[in-house]
Design a protein around this motif. Structure first.
Motif, PDB file in Angstrom:
ATOM      1  N   LEU A  57       0.827  -1.208   0.000  1.00 26.05           N
ATOM      2  CA  LEU A  57       0.000   0.000   0.000  1.00 26.05           C
ATOM      3  C   LEU A  57       0.858   1.253   0.000  1.00 26.05           C
ATOM      4  N   PRO A  63      -0.267   3.267  -3.553  1.00 26.86           N
ATOM      5  CA  PRO A  63      -1.500   3.563  -2.808  1.00 26.86           C
ATOM      6  C   PRO A  63      -2.731   3.541  -3.707  1.00 26.86           C
ATOM      7  N   VAL A  71      -4.495   7.721   3.351  1.00 26.45           N
ATOM      8  CA  VAL A  71      -3.052   7.536   3.510  1.00 26.45           C
ATOM      9  C   VAL A  71      -2.426   8.891   3.201  1.00 26.45           C
ATOM     10  N   GLU A 120      -1.751   9.211  -2.901  1.00 28.61           N
ATOM     11  CA  GLU A 120      -1.992   8.947  -4.316  1.00 28.61           C
ATOM     12  C   GLU A 120      -2.109  10.229  -5.144  1.00 28.61           C
TER      13      GLU A 120
END
Length: 565
Positions: A372, A376, A383, A391
């Motif tokens: 991850l 991502p 995140v 991302e």
């Protein structure tokens, strides 16, 4: 990089971007075949106008003309072949570079193909696709040869000329009907070869672990089955192509032989002269090659199209991550209510400059977290890197700030230095290279070989032990010096003494007096965990406990059982 959606588009683009060399070479190839077609015609003229009449002047003139034709023939072949070979090589090179760039896209290629299959596309299929630039001049020059010979035969005898003009399209129409079958068989062959290459790559990479658990026989059996399927597909494609080639050769030879027989009958009955008979026989023999070329055109086209379809499938594949534009403010990492694979509602906070250990008894949890942070995608929750969704961060910026080093990393053919510094120079004016090697205990690997940092490294580091490969890969990651480094089980193949040296080295290099970097180590090693500032214990996809390693060992039975086995 232009995006192409179909194999036909790949082939059209190959023609367009090599136009100058392609069409120059094609024109020269056409002149070459024109001269070759004129040779039997000139021989017949020499027989009728010089040999039969005894005219020495005519013999010298026509012989000089034939010599000039041969000179043009040699020159056009040389320069035509040079242009065409350059075009083919350039196109193959551009396709390989383009495919490699797509496969290594920083936003991560979304494809279900394995590494070996992608390798087959980048090499074999790219090569087959570039061969279209060889097929075009061959077909064009064959048409020129057939046209010139057909016109000559028409002038000598209308039935002979009509036989050529009618028979060739009929033969090509019959053979063209097999092109879809050839394309399917070639595509199947390449697909199966890609699967076999992918499995072979996986088996070679994991050979030591397979031997360790005694599973090499099972791996060999699996590869044997896949290889057998690949062999069967190759044989089917070869049988189809060979049957096609045999049929095309037979039909071409029958056509040329039929023309020769007709010419012989016409010569015996006085309808053509001896010189014309020689021209017809020579042209019939000469036409065998261009007939053969035109007959195999569908097979060539089918093979090139099948390869181009596989190339296009990779080039048009989407990338996983969106084009990021966000600029993080710092390198603080925060995961909030993240669900991804086996992770369910995970919360994780890593402050800038902090050394954090993550313990996940389930390997799938550890693998999911490392994956991850590297890519991502496909998760719910947030995140965040420096307050920005990971991302959405520009990929170059994200890779500069955060590097997630996987458990299994590859080394490359070259030297020890080139695998750590990404070049062969081992100049270490600022001492960073020596520091990274010491921190990863990789300096011992160099000291064991007389060549030191110039020690040769074979493909995938096969001449190194598993522990040596881990240390070299860790040194490479440490030398890169990202503000936030994520390490997944970096010491599973080293002994206890070396592991302690690595733990101390990471601590000193990244969190010493000159440190300030953030490090996340996903591991179950007590030695590494003892060197961290804080440990996060993940159980069943969520955070179950946090604290120092000593605190968790003393207070948490589950943690103690997980790390003190």
């Amino acid at each position: 990089m232009s995006k192409v959606s179909t194999g036909a588009a790949v082939l059209r683009r190959a023609v367009a971007r090599n136009g100058r060399r392609l069409w120059t070479g094609t024109a020269l190839a056409g002149v070459y075949q024109l001269c070759a077609a004129l040779v039997p015609i000139l021989v017949g003229v020499i027989v009728d106008r010089a040999v039969a009449t005894g005219a020495m002047t005519a013999l010298l003139a026509w012989t000089a003309t034939l010599a000039l034709v041969y000179l043009v023939l040699v020159v056009t072949y040389r320069f035509g072949a040079r242009n065409l070979q350059r075009a083919i090589a350039e196109e193959g090179h551009q396709l390989r570079v383009e495919l490699a760039a797509k496969i290594l896209h920083p936003r991560v290629l979304r494809t279900g193909r394995h590494t070996g299959d992608l390798l087959a596309v980048t090499t074999t299929d790219a090569e087959y696709t570039s061969y279209l630039l060889d097929h075009i001049p061959r077909v064009t020059s064959a048409l020129v040869a057939v046209t010139v010979s057909a016109v000559a035969l028409l002038l000598i005898s209308t039935p002979l000329g009509l036989t050529v003009l009618i028979a060739i399209p009929v033969v090509l129409a019959v053979l063209t009907r097999t092109a879809p079958l050839i394309a399917r068989r070639v595509k199947e062959q390449q697909d199966q070869a890609g699967r076999a290459s992918a499995l072979a790559t996986d088996l070679v990479t994991g050979l030591r672990p397979l031997r360790g658990i005694g599973a090499q026989d099972a791996g060999t059996g699996r590869y044997r089955r896949v290889s057998r399927h690949s062999l069967a597909a190759t044989l089917r494609a070869s049988r189809t192509q060979n049957a096609y080639l045999g049929a095309s050769t037979m039909l071409s030879s029958l056509l040329a032989g039929g023309i020769a027989l007709m010419a012989g009958w016409f010569a015996l009955t006085g309808r053509i002269t001896v010189g014309q008979f020689i021209t017809v026989i020579g042209s019939a023999q000469f036409l065998v090659e261009p007939f053969g070329v035109l007959a195999v055109v569908p097979g060539w086209t089918a093979a090139a199209r099948a390869a181009a379809d596989r190339v296009a499938a990779v080039l048009r594949a989407d990338v996983v991550l969106p084009p990021g534009t966000a600029v993080p403010d710092g390198c603080e990492l925060r995961l909030t209510d993240v669900t991804y694979g086996p992770l369910t509602g995970l919360h994780l906070h890593v402050r800038a400059g902090e050394f954090v250990g993550v313990v996940a008894p389930r390997p799938a949890d550890a693998e999911a977290l490392a994956r991850l942070l590297a890519v991502p995608d496909g998760h719910t929750g947030d995140v965040l890197l420096g307050g920005e969704r990971l991302e959405t961060v520009d990929r170059d910026r994200a890779r500069h700030l955060l590097h997630s080093e996987p458990h299994r990393t590859d080394l490359f053919t070259g030297t020890l230095a080139s695998n750590v510094t990404l070049h062969d120079g081992d100049n270490d004016g600022d001492g960073r290279l020596d520091a990274a090697l010491r921190a990863a205990a990789a300096d011992e690997v160099a000291h064991l070989h007389p060549a030191g940092l110039r020690m040769p490294v074979t493909e995938r580091g096969a001449n190194l032990s598993g522990g040596q490969r881990q240390r070299v890969a860790l040194a490479r990651a440490l030398l890169a010096g990202p503000p936030l480094l994520v390490l997944h089980d970096p010491t599973t193949a080293v002994d206890a003494v070396t592991e302690q040296a690595v733990a101390d080295g990471i601590r000193t290099l990244r969190h010493g007096s000159d440190g300030g970097y953030g490090t996340v180590v996903i591991t179950g090693s007590p030695t590494l965990l003892a060197a961290t500032d804080r440990v996060v214990f993940v159980a069943d996809g969520v955070v179950a406990a946090e604290g120092t390693h000593a605190e968790l060992v003393a207070d948490d039975d589950s943690y103690r059982r997980a790390v003190l086995r």
